[in-house]
Design a protein around this motif. Sequence first.
Motif, short mmCIF file in Angstrom:
data_model
loop_
_atom_site.label_atom_id
_atom_site.label_comp_id
_atom_site.label_asym_id
_atom_site.label_seq_id
_atom_site.Cartn_x
_atom_site.Cartn_y
_atom_site.Cartn_z
N LEU A 190 -0.77 -4.84 -5.29
CA LEU A 190 -0.39 -3.44 -5.07
C LEU A 190 -1.65 -2.57 -5.05
N LYS A 191 -1.71 -1.65 -4.07
CA LYS A 191 -2.80 -0.67 -4.03
C LYS A 191 -2.16 0.71 -4.12
N PRO A 192 -2.16 1.30 -5.32
CA PRO A 192 -1.58 2.65 -5.45
C PRO A 192 -2.43 3.68 -4.71
N ALA A 193 -1.85 4.85 -4.46
CA ALA A 193 -2.58 5.94 -3.83
C ALA A 193 -3.57 6.52 -4.86
N GLU A 194 -4.76 6.76 -4.43
CA GLU A 194 -5.78 7.28 -5.36
C GLU A 194 -5.45 8.68 -5.86
N LEU A 195 -4.56 9.40 -5.13
CA LEU A 195 -4.20 10.76 -5.56
C LEU A 195 -3.10 10.77 -6.62
N ILE B 24 0.87 -1.19 0.00
CA ILE B 24 0.00 0.00 0.00
C ILE B 24 0.90 1.23 0.00
N VAL B 25 0.70 2.05 -1.02
CA VAL B 25 1.67 3.08 -1.39
C VAL B 25 1.04 4.47 -1.27
N PRO B 26 1.80 5.48 -0.84
CA PRO B 26 1.28 6.85 -0.77
C PRO B 26 1.53 7.60 -2.08
N TRP B 27 1.12 8.86 -2.09
CA TRP B 27 1.13 9.66 -3.31
C TRP B 27 2.35 10.56 -3.43
N ASN B 28 3.19 10.65 -2.39
CA ASN B 28 4.24 11.69 -2.42
C ASN B 28 5.44 11.32 -3.30
N PRO C 179 -7.09 19.78 -0.25
CA PRO C 179 -7.05 19.58 1.21
C PRO C 179 -5.63 19.62 1.78
N GLN C 180 -4.65 19.08 1.03
CA GLN C 180 -3.27 19.10 1.55
C GLN C 180 -2.77 20.54 1.59
N ARG C 181 -3.08 21.33 0.55
CA ARG C 181 -2.69 22.74 0.54
C ARG C 181 -3.33 23.47 1.73
N ASP C 182 -4.62 23.21 1.96
CA ASP C 182 -5.32 23.89 3.05
C ASP C 182 -4.74 23.50 4.41
N LYS C 183 -4.37 22.23 4.52
CA LYS C 183 -3.79 21.75 5.79
C LYS C 183 -2.45 22.47 6.05
N VAL C 184 -1.64 22.60 5.01
CA VAL C 184 -0.35 23.27 5.16
C VAL C 184 -0.55 24.75 5.50
N THR D 125 -9.94 3.70 -3.26
CA THR D 125 -9.64 4.51 -2.09
C THR D 125 -9.03 3.65 -0.98
N GLY D 126 -8.48 4.32 0.02
CA GLY D 126 -7.94 3.61 1.17
C GLY D 126 -9.03 2.89 1.95
N VAL D 127 -10.15 3.58 2.17
CA VAL D 127 -11.18 2.98 3.03
C VAL D 127 -11.90 1.82 2.34
N GLY E 190 2.94 5.59 4.44
CA GLY E 190 1.93 6.65 4.46
C GLY E 190 1.87 7.30 5.82
N SER E 191 0.70 7.81 6.16
CA SER E 191 0.57 8.58 7.40
C SER E 191 0.61 7.67 8.62
N THR E 192 1.04 8.22 9.73
CA THR E 192 1.09 7.46 10.98
C THR E 192 -0.31 7.02 11.40
N ALA E 193 -1.31 7.87 11.18
CA ALA E 193 -2.68 7.52 11.57
C ALA E 193 -3.16 6.29 10.80
N THR E 194 -2.94 6.27 9.49
CA THR E 194 -3.38 5.12 8.70
C THR E 194 -2.55 3.88 9.05
N GLY E 195 -1.27 4.07 9.32
CA GLY E 195 -0.42 2.94 9.73
C GLY E 195 -0.95 2.29 10.99
P1 NAI Z 1 -2.72 7.88 3.89
O1 NAI Z 1 -1.60 7.41 4.72
O2 NAI Z 1 -4.08 7.71 4.43
O3 NAI Z 1 -2.64 7.17 2.45
C1 NAI Z 1 -1.56 6.37 2.01
C2 NAI Z 1 -2.11 5.12 1.34
O4 NAI Z 1 -2.88 4.37 2.25
C3 NAI Z 1 -3.04 5.40 0.15
O5 NAI Z 1 -2.82 4.42 -0.85
C4 NAI Z 1 -4.42 5.22 0.76
O6 NAI Z 1 -5.38 4.86 -0.19
C5 NAI Z 1 -4.17 4.08 1.72
N1 NAI Z 1 -5.12 3.99 2.84
C6 NAI Z 1 -5.77 5.01 3.47
N2 NAI Z 1 -6.55 4.51 4.45
C7 NAI Z 1 -6.39 3.18 4.45
C8 NAI Z 1 -6.93 2.11 5.23
N3 NAI Z 1 -7.79 2.33 6.23
N4 NAI Z 1 -6.54 0.86 4.96
C9 NAI Z 1 -5.65 0.60 3.98
N5 NAI Z 1 -5.13 1.56 3.20
C10 NAI Z 1 -5.48 2.83 3.43
O7 NAI Z 1 -2.42 9.37 3.54
P2 NAI Z 1 -3.43 10.52 3.00
O8 NAI Z 1 -4.78 10.36 3.57
O9 NAI Z 1 -3.31 10.57 1.54
O10 NAI Z 1 -2.73 11.80 3.63
C11 NAI Z 1 -3.02 12.21 4.95
C12 NAI Z 1 -1.82 12.85 5.58
O11 NAI Z 1 -0.83 11.87 5.83
C13 NAI Z 1 -1.13 13.86 4.70
O12 NAI Z 1 -1.71 15.12 4.88
C14 NAI Z 1 0.30 13.80 5.15
O13 NAI Z 1 0.49 14.71 6.21
C15 NAI Z 1 0.47 12.40 5.69
N6 NAI Z 1 1.22 11.53 4.78
C16 NAI Z 1 2.46 11.16 5.16
C17 NAI Z 1 3.22 10.35 4.36
C18 NAI Z 1 4.59 9.96 4.78
O14 NAI Z 1 5.31 9.29 4.03
N7 NAI Z 1 5.04 10.33 5.95
C19 NAI Z 1 2.75 9.87 3.05
C20 NAI Z 1 1.39 10.28 2.75
C21 NAI Z 1 0.68 11.09 3.60
#
Ligand code: NAI
Length: 491
Positions: free
Chosen positions: A187-192, A161-165, A343-348, A220-222, A241-246
């Motif tokens: 592989l699940k690419p990032a939707e963005l 599962i891969v992010p968009w950055n 949303p990312q621009r607004d967050k920043v 989508t992730g969800v 990806g994000s710590t919250a999703t991790g």
């Molecule tokens: P995200 O971490 O939620 O998304 C990354 C990947 O995880 C995407 O492919 C997404 O579809 C997938 N995903 C999302 N929710 C999931 C779930 N419940 N189960 C399985 N896969 C899931 O990141 P998001 O929402 O795009 O960005 C949110 C914030 O996270 C950003 O504003 C940024 O601050 C941070 N971020 C940090 C990254 C890093 O490498 N440190 C990378 C991407 C985002």
Amino acid sequence: MNPIFDTARARIAALSGHFIDGAWRKGSGATIPVLDPARETAIGAIAAGGADEVDQAVRAARRAFDAPSWSAMPAAERERLLLRLADLVEENRDELAAVETIDNGMPYGVSRMMAVGSAISAIRYHAGWPRRLTGETVPMSVPGNWHGYTTHEALGVAALIVPWNAPFAITCTKVSAALAAGCTVVLKPAELAPMSGLRLAELVAQAGFPEGVVNVVTGTGVEAGAALVGHPGIDKISFTGSTATGKAILHQSVGDLKRVSLELGGKSASIVFPDADLARAIPAVAMGIFGNSGQVCAAGSRLFLHETIFDRFIEGLVAFTQKLRVGPGTEEGIALGPLISGPQRDKVMAYIEAGKAEGAALIAGGDAPSGPGYFVNPTIFVDADPSMSIVREEIFGPVLSVMKFGDGDLDDLAARANDSIYGLSAYVWTAHLGHAHAMAKKLRSGSVKINGSGMEFALPFGGFRQSGLGREHGRHGVEAFTETKSVMVGW
Ligand code: NAI
Ligand code: MG
């Protein structure tokens, strides 16, 4: 404009569907538009996958894992296929870079050199592992005559599962490490920013990997992501990806104890000692936070400057920063592209407002150029302190918070740098050998880079604390897709 972008746009418009068992599948028919973040226009669409497509992909990956065409493939043949894939990526380098620039926004020069360049390095590095993934011969002490040894066996089906950055580089790193270990993947690419991942599926097929070894489900992730994480046929999850999703993924994996690797957020410190080579440190510190518009997990977002060089450094940093041209990555001479989304621009921008409100002093940027495009100018705050959200939280944008230190105990300096829930990377600039080694030891982060940085695939990469779990790259990164087996043979 470079004609490669027309080629890439046509390619993007033609990419759609899930790649399952070696064929493109439409799925339910529902789609998600894909945007060019520099223009805010739709460039294509991906299939909105869910439980059905995930189930088909996992079953295909399982069949491919069990089939002798993959499980009994000689290591040398696996190496050859990976090298062939790297060659194909290289042959398509310009087009892949243009796809990444249009979909993610990064400047074309950066996507050519960094995104696709790192992808090629990662695949070639991992291609060396199938023939080197050796276990150990172990001296045995139990009574009797024994031969004891270990092997590293592929875990099975891996969900990536891969992010968009940095989508293409991260995708190619995970895919090649998993394949080198002998896993098959979904592989699940990032939707963005999904398009370069879909293009990779075509190159995997062209390279000659057996059908079902690499599958791609978009969505989508969800929906797609969560279905993948919850699928009982998945043995291993590798997430960036994000710590919250991790954390959500780790929770969801507990039911069947899936193996999980997490590469998450950061709030990495850069530390500049007075004896540092400032001519090198200034541009490197600037690009260490502003590169990719700050959307880098290992971005050096907190800067600690020694008081005796503070003014000189800041003057050079601001001058360098003001020369960085912000604009569409398809244009020449652009250093910083847009952020990924509105949303990312607004967050920043909200973090920049919070920094001002909390009392930090804004000395560069702080604003967003007028649209279209999700741009934010590179921003520097001085007089920052650890009570501020801009110092504590991952912003994932081009925002640097600067603090000062004086002569004194290195333990105190390290404690300030370590004062974070994260621990991904740290950067130290010094000509003093003792300071370099002392900081390398004291800093609580997965990587410490002294007098420069770069992505070295032979060195493990990952985080202490809430920056993640496990390591990618190096031997650790390949072994993360294996189980260790112990064998004892009595004679
Ligand atoms: P995200 O971490 O939620 O998304 C990354 C990947 O995880 C995407 O492919 C997404 O579809 C997938 N995903 C999302 N929710 C999931 C779930 N419940 N189960 C399985 N896969 C899931 O990141 P998001 O929402 O795009 O960005 C949110 C914030 O996270 C950003 O504003 C940024 O601050 C941070 N971020 C940090 C990254 C890093 O490498 N440190 C990378 C991407 C985002
Ligand atoms: Mg996009």
